[in-house]
Design an enzyme around this catalytic site. Structure first.
Site, PDB file in Angstrom:
ATOM      1  N   LYS A  94      32.515  -3.006  69.869  1.00 17.18           N
ATOM      2  CA  LYS A  94      33.354  -3.295  71.037  1.00 17.18           C
ATOM      3  C   LYS A  94      34.106  -2.028  71.457  1.00 17.18           C
ATOM      4  O   LYS A  94      34.148  -1.044  70.697  1.00 17.18           O
ATOM      5  CB  LYS A  94      34.343  -4.410  70.697  1.00 17.18           C
ATOM      6  N   TYR A 102      56.481  23.376  76.263  1.00 14.55           N
ATOM      7  CA  TYR A 102      57.426  22.450  76.893  1.00 14.55           C
ATOM      8  C   TYR A 102      58.538  22.057  75.926  1.00 14.55           C
ATOM      9  O   TYR A 102      58.274  21.719  74.765  1.00 14.55           O
ATOM     10  CB  TYR A 102      56.716  21.166  77.309  1.00 14.55           C
TER      11      TYR A 102
HETATM   12  C1  LIG Z   1      37.253  -5.900  65.928  1.00 17.38           C
HETATM   13  C2  LIG Z   1      36.806  -7.014  65.074  1.00 17.38           C
HETATM   14  C3  LIG Z   1      36.221  -6.771  63.820  1.00 17.38           C
HETATM   15  C4  LIG Z   1      36.109  -5.387  63.217  1.00 17.38           C
HETATM   16  O1  LIG Z   1      37.300  -5.075  62.565  1.00 17.38           O
HETATM   17  P1  LIG Z   1      37.491  -3.703  61.749  1.00 17.38           P
HETATM   18  O2  LIG Z   1      38.808  -3.821  61.129  1.00 17.38           O
HETATM   19  O3  LIG Z   1      37.388  -2.610  62.755  1.00 17.38           O
HETATM   20  O4  LIG Z   1      36.364  -3.655  60.777  1.00 17.38           O
HETATM   21  C5  LIG Z   1      35.738  -7.848  63.098  1.00 17.38           C
HETATM   22  N1  LIG Z   1      35.859  -9.105  63.583  1.00 17.38           N
HETATM   23  C6  LIG Z   1      36.424  -9.383  64.768  1.00 17.38           C
HETATM   24  C7  LIG Z   1      36.539 -10.788  65.226  1.00 17.38           C
HETATM   25  C8  LIG Z   1      36.924  -8.358  65.542  1.00 17.38           C
HETATM   26  O5  LIG Z   1      37.500  -8.644  66.717  1.00 17.38           O
END
Ligand SMILES: *Cc1c(COP(=O)(O)O)cnc(C)c1O
Length: 358
Positions: free
Chosen positions: A33, A254
């Site tokens: 994702k 800055y």
């Molecule tokens: C993002 C997500 C994961 C992955 O989690 P990590 O901590 O990055 O391994 C797993 N399950 C669901 C439902 C998620 O939304």
């Protein structure tokens, strides 16, 4: 050409995926994702497609991007659909969907199709964000299982505190999950990266590694033998584009956040917060200069940052500066910059990604 680059090592990604699947002992959904946490979802999916059991995304837009790129493996919408109108697209593109709210269960039950929908039914085992209560979960399971257009479901839940190895919460969530699924048929899916790396007692038929695929350690700084086997996938680097000497008492950049306490040789690096480097990285934040540990000094600007070259006489114009990667790792860098290892690569912008070992 501006020398800022994000090198993406796809062989490291595959190695990390194999480790996740080996630790899980079953099937592994590669969570890609948010554009694969900033690494590029299509490139990562292509690199993993031959061996991945499936991919996890946040929404249908992300899933369609994968399908349009020709990815055929299962793709799970981890939050389900946002509107019942998406169900037709879910069928058309052969996507799998979570059902995490009562209205989603209703919409699935009411939907009419000749296809069989692959549903991941989500329990709220204690995170209290998405998911059905134990009673809702069991009722939804009974109701959907009886429908011809619903395939056997995967029983899923999500851990809220698996990155805290001293928290009792993970095992409490596991108990709630086991109580909710007692006697129900279906594969299970429970483990995110910290659960896989830190909680061997928590296992499921499908694991869902995200962060660890990209080589970052969600348990840092707690020691973990498994996490030590992960290989960073992204190397954020650039070059020194200017060098100057400033005298004692002279400010740098800055806001004069850095003032020289000794005659200081300053290197200016083409990398800034508009690239995704943390704007509030403090003086002393680690960087690597031509492979040697060094330090950031002065405030990070939009397009540039400054480093201390005083103790790096060999370094100069054109020196390669690693902002994150093998050293510092994003897990080491994040707490020093008041951010998280999840967020650092997700913030990547403007800097082009260069893919190594397709
Ligand atoms: C993002 C997500 C994961 C992955 O989690 P990590 O901590 O990055 O391994 C797993 N399950 C669901 C439902 C998620 O939304």
């Amino acid at each position: 050409m501006r020398p800022a680059q994000a090198l993406i090592d796809l062989e490291a990604l595959r190695g990390n995926y194999r480790l996740a699947r080996q630790l899980g002992g079953g099937k592994a959904l590669a969570v890609i994702k948010a554009d694969a946490y900033g690494h590029g979802a299509v490139a990562c999916a292509r690199a993993l497609e031959a061996e991945a059991d499936g991919f996890g995304v946040a929404c249908i837009e992300e899933a369609l991007e994968l399908r349009q790129a020709g990815i055929r493996k299962p793709v799970v919408l981890l939050e389900g659909f946002f509107d019942a109108a998406e169900l037709a697209l879910i069928v058309e593109h052969d996507l799998w969907t979570a059902a995490a709210s009562p209205w989603q269960v209703e919409a699935l039950a009411a939907f009419s199709t000749d296809a069989r929908l692959q549903v991941w039914l989500k329990l709220d085992s204690g995170m209290h964000r998405l998911g059905l209560s134990v009673d809702e979960f069991r009722a939804a399971h009974a109701r959907l299982s009886a429908l011809p257009h619903i395939a056997p479901m995967v029983l899923m839940s999500h851990m809220a505190r698996a990155d805290e190895l001293d928290s009792p919460r993970t095992l409490e969530q596991l108990q709630t999950f086991n109580r909710a699924i007692d006697g129900l048929p279906g594969e299970t899916s429970l483990c995110n990266s910290p659960a896989l790396l830190g909680w061997p007692q928590v296992r499921s038929d499908w694991v869902r590694p995200g962060l660890m695929l990209y080589g970052a350690d969600p348990l840092y700084p707690q020691p973990s033998a498994h996490a030590a086997r992960l290989r960073p996938v992204m190397t954020l680097q650039s070059r020194v584009i200017a060098v100057r000497e400033i005298g004692v008492g002279e400010p740098l950049g800055y806001g004069a956040r850095f003032v020289a306490q000794r005659p200081t040789r300053v290197g200016v690096v083409a990398m800034g917060y508009a690239d995704g480097y943390p704007q509030f990285a403090p003086n002393g934040t680690p960087v690597q200069i031509d492979g040697v540990p060094g330090q950031l000094i002065g405030r990070v600007s939009m397009d540039m940052l400054t480093i201390d070259l005083t103790d790096h006489p060999q370094a100069g114009l054109g020196s390669i500066v690693q902002l994150w990667g093998t050293s510092p790792t994003i897990s080491e860098l994040a707490p020093r910059c008041n951010t998280s290892a999840y967020r650092l690569p997700c913030s990547l912008k403007r800097t082009p990604r260069i893919y190594l070992s397709q």
